[in-house]
Design a protein around this motif. Structure first.
Motif, mmCIF file in Angstrom:
data_model
loop_
_atom_site.group_PDB
_atom_site.id
_atom_site.type_symbol
_atom_site.label_atom_id
_atom_site.label_comp_id
_atom_site.label_asym_id
_atom_site.label_seq_id
_atom_site.Cartn_x
_atom_site.Cartn_y
_atom_site.Cartn_z
ATOM 1 N N ASP A 234 -2.925 -0.315 -8.612
ATOM 2 C CA ASP A 234 -3.348 0.193 -9.912
ATOM 3 C C ASP A 234 -2.174 0.032 -10.886
ATOM 4 O O ASP A 234 -1.161 -0.565 -10.546
ATOM 5 C CB ASP A 234 -3.769 1.658 -9.798
ATOM 6 C CG ASP A 234 -4.888 1.855 -8.783
ATOM 7 O OD1 ASP A 234 -5.758 0.960 -8.685
ATOM 8 O OD2 ASP A 234 -4.886 2.885 -8.081
ATOM 9 N N PRO B 49 -7.806 9.093 -3.067
ATOM 10 C CA PRO B 49 -7.860 8.416 -4.371
ATOM 11 C C PRO B 49 -8.377 9.329 -5.484
ATOM 12 O O PRO B 49 -7.874 9.269 -6.608
ATOM 13 C CB PRO B 49 -8.817 7.243 -4.118
ATOM 14 C CG PRO B 49 -8.705 6.967 -2.654
ATOM 15 C CD PRO B 49 -8.526 8.313 -2.024
ATOM 16 N N ASP C 202 -0.652 1.256 -5.211
ATOM 17 C CA ASP C 202 -1.932 0.846 -4.637
ATOM 18 C C ASP C 202 -2.593 -0.291 -5.398
ATOM 19 O O ASP C 202 -3.782 -0.548 -5.243
ATOM 20 C CB ASP C 202 -2.886 2.042 -4.583
ATOM 21 C CG ASP C 202 -2.541 2.990 -3.443
ATOM 22 O OD1 ASP C 202 -1.806 2.562 -2.536
ATOM 23 O OD2 ASP C 202 -2.991 4.151 -3.461
ATOM 24 N N ALA D 233 0.838 -1.195 0.000
ATOM 25 C CA ALA D 233 0.000 0.000 0.000
ATOM 26 C C ALA D 233 0.873 1.245 0.000
ATOM 27 O O ALA D 233 2.025 1.229 0.422
ATOM 28 C CB ALA D 233 -0.897 0.006 1.237
ATOM 29 N N ALA D 234 0.295 2.337 -0.485
ATOM 30 C CA ALA D 234 1.032 3.596 -0.555
ATOM 31 C C ALA D 234 1.441 4.052 0.835
ATOM 32 O O ALA D 234 0.686 3.957 1.790
ATOM 33 C CB ALA D 234 0.162 4.661 -1.218
ATOM 34 N N THR E 292 -7.258 1.725 -12.843
ATOM 35 C CA THR E 292 -7.535 1.244 -11.498
ATOM 36 C C THR E 292 -7.421 -0.274 -11.508
ATOM 37 O O THR E 292 -7.296 -0.892 -12.584
ATOM 38 C CB THR E 292 -8.943 1.642 -11.037
ATOM 39 O OG1 THR E 292 -9.904 0.983 -11.891
ATOM 40 C CG2 THR E 292 -9.144 3.149 -11.128
ATOM 41 N N GLU F 17 1.161 7.347 -5.645
ATOM 42 C CA GLU F 17 0.833 6.919 -7.007
ATOM 43 C C GLU F 17 1.076 8.042 -8.012
ATOM 44 O O GLU F 17 1.618 7.819 -9.092
ATOM 45 C CB GLU F 17 -0.625 6.459 -7.096
ATOM 46 C CG GLU F 17 -0.817 4.993 -6.821
ATOM 47 C CD GLU F 17 -2.116 4.462 -7.393
ATOM 48 O OE1 GLU F 17 -2.207 3.233 -7.557
ATOM 49 O OE2 GLU F 17 -3.031 5.251 -7.683
#
Length: 498
Positions: A372, A99, A370, A23-24, A122, A30
């Motif tokens: 994506d 987001p 994330d 996760a970020a 996404t 991102e």
């Protein structure tokens, strides 16, 4: 038009495996990843100021549309650090979630590239994209066509919900649930037909054969369609293979189809490879398919943002040893153009149809923090003879507009001289193989039975007939004794020996 009903096929040439990521660690990770990847790798060599300005202008526009907020873009903001500060400030003042801010900023940056093939995905969009390349989809299991202002079921996918129902080819789609499909475009119809796996829909169709409406309840299912299909033409020793996409199974399926055709007919005297409306797929698949046609040879040149040229070769392949005709049109793109150009440059194939799409760039899908992904243009490619494809397309050796006439011209060039053409539920059947066409081969009018002018022109080799829609058939039956018309069970059939 062939495959007009399918979801748009991805045009990426290079695709990495998407790996699991953490996760970020901070809000705009991102966005920063995309900023750095684009700065360091995109073919156009964009400047930092260009990307920062694009991101801020897009966020400002969205904030104004969503909440009537006025966020002013400063000319002094032209670095990543300034972009990050401005995003944090605007997010706090506007009350937007992280987001959303990331997506807006990324879309804004990518919009400045003038490159429709560099796209942010996404996680859900990435799955759909990969499914498209692999010819996978969720639906009821039929393909549609538009004919005479009706949306018609032109093909039912084997082992699908539609195949297990009472639906038939030729049924006219009237309603999806309670929504009328009359006058709807394909895009509008699909918006009502699509849905999640397991969801139900009630379809109302009109069946011309019994002049009645029928209601069918279906449940959507996940399906994988074959990437390659093929069979022998009934006249002459000519094989036919249609390739839907350049997915991971494409080369294996083309190989198996070639082997199957060779078992049916020994020896083959020619092959028609149908790449119409094939939007591309994986570079590795294009290379592997090329190896089924030539033992060794240059597949393409690629150049990166610094102008460095790299050769991609086919090794340890096999010569097909027969003439090949490749059917192409404006939907033939990316890997399809790459393969077509390479086989033509090596003298293996000639192209029949209309100019191709003109996507001579290659992308890579890059995983982001994330989960994506970013599909980013890294290279431009050229054919072995350095033909430019990007934004230009490939010009066919034999230019033919009409969908059915393209097949006829390809067969003519392979020295086929015995013909049988007919209509079957709207499809144009040419020497035993049905081709879904928007316009039927025959049309009954007060002036008599008419036939598609372009098909007849290419069949007879008579250019004076021209490319107008339809001509009355009777005069040509009189002037060409080898042209015969018969009717079986209400189906019109013409035969011809040239």
């Amino acid at each position: 038009m062939k495959r007009i009903s399918q979801w748009a096929v991805a045009t990426v040439l290079l695709l990495t495996t998407v790996l699991p990521v953490q996760a970020a660690e901070y809000p705009y990770e991102e966005t920063e990843e995309v900023f750095l990847y684009v700065m360091e790798s995109h073919l156009s060599k964009p400047a930092a100021k260009q990307l920062v300005k694009g991101a801020l202008e897009f966020v400002s526009e969205q904030a104004n549309q969503k909440k009537q907020l006025q966020f002013k873009v400063s000319e002094e903001d032209d670095t990543w650090d300034e972009l990050e500060l401005r995003l944090a400030e605007w997010q706090k003042n506007g009350g937007f979630d992280t987001p959303t801010m990331n997506t807006w900023a990324i879309d804004g940056m990518l919009s400045t590239l003038n490159d429709p093939h560099s796209v942010f995905f996404t996680q859900d969009e990435l799955r759909l994209f990969q499914s498209d390349v692999e010819n996978q989809f969720v639906g009821f299991g039929f393909r549609l066509r538009r004919q005479n202002d009706h949306i018609i079921i032109r093909e039912i996918v084997p082992n699908s919900p539609a195949a297990a129902s009472s639906l038939q080819r030729g049924d006219q789609l009237i309603k999806v649930n309670e929504t009328s499909m009359v006058g709807k475009t394909f895009e509008e119809a699909y918006a009502y037909l699509k849905g999640n796996e397991g969801t139900e829909g009630v379809l109302t169709v009109y069946r011309p054969s019994d002049k009645q409406e029928h209601q069918v309840k279906l449940k959507r299912a996940s399906m994988t369609l074959p990437e390659a299909e093929g069979q022998m033409f009934t006249k002459g020793a000519i094989g036919y293979i249609s390739l839907e996409t350049f997915g991971s199974e494409g080369a294996f399926q083309v190989r198996d189809k070639l082997a199957e055709l060779s078992r049916v007919q020994k020896p083959l005297s020619g092959l028609v490879l149908d790449l119409r409306d094939n939007g591309g797929g994986y570079l590795s698949t294009a290379r592997d398919i090329a190896s089924l046609f030539m033992e060794e040879g240059l597949l393409m040149y690629t150049t990166n943002r610094n102008g460095v040229e790299v050769e991609t070769w086919v090794r340890n392949g096999q010569d097909i040893g027969i003439p090949v005709r490749i059917l192409v049109n404006g939907g033939t793109a990316s890997a399809s153009e790459l393969l077509s150009g390479a086989l033509r440059d090596h003298g293996i194939a000639k192209l029949v149809g209309t100019k191709t799409f003109g996507k001579g760039s290659a992308q890579q899908v890059i995983p982001l923090a994330d989960g994506d992904a970013l599909k980013l243009t890294l290279n431009e490619y050229f054919t072995p003879k350095h033909t430019v494809v990007n934004h230009v397309g490939l010009q066919p050796d034999m230019v033919v507009e009409d969908y059915g006439a393209q097949v006829v011209e390809a067969l003519h060039s392979l020295k086929v001289n015995t013909w049988e053409l007919s209509d079957a539920e709207g499809d144009t059947v040419i020497n035993g193989i049905p081709f879904p066409t928007v316009d039927p081969l025959f049309k009954q009018t007060p002036q008599g039975l008419q036939i598609r002018a372009a098909v007849l022109s290419h069949l007879l080799g008579d250019s004076s007939i021209g490319e107008k829609d339809y001509v009355v058939l009777a005069p040509y039956l009189k002037n060409y004794p080898a042209l015969k018309l018969q009717t079986k069970n209400g189906v019109n059939i013409i035969t011809f020996t040239s």
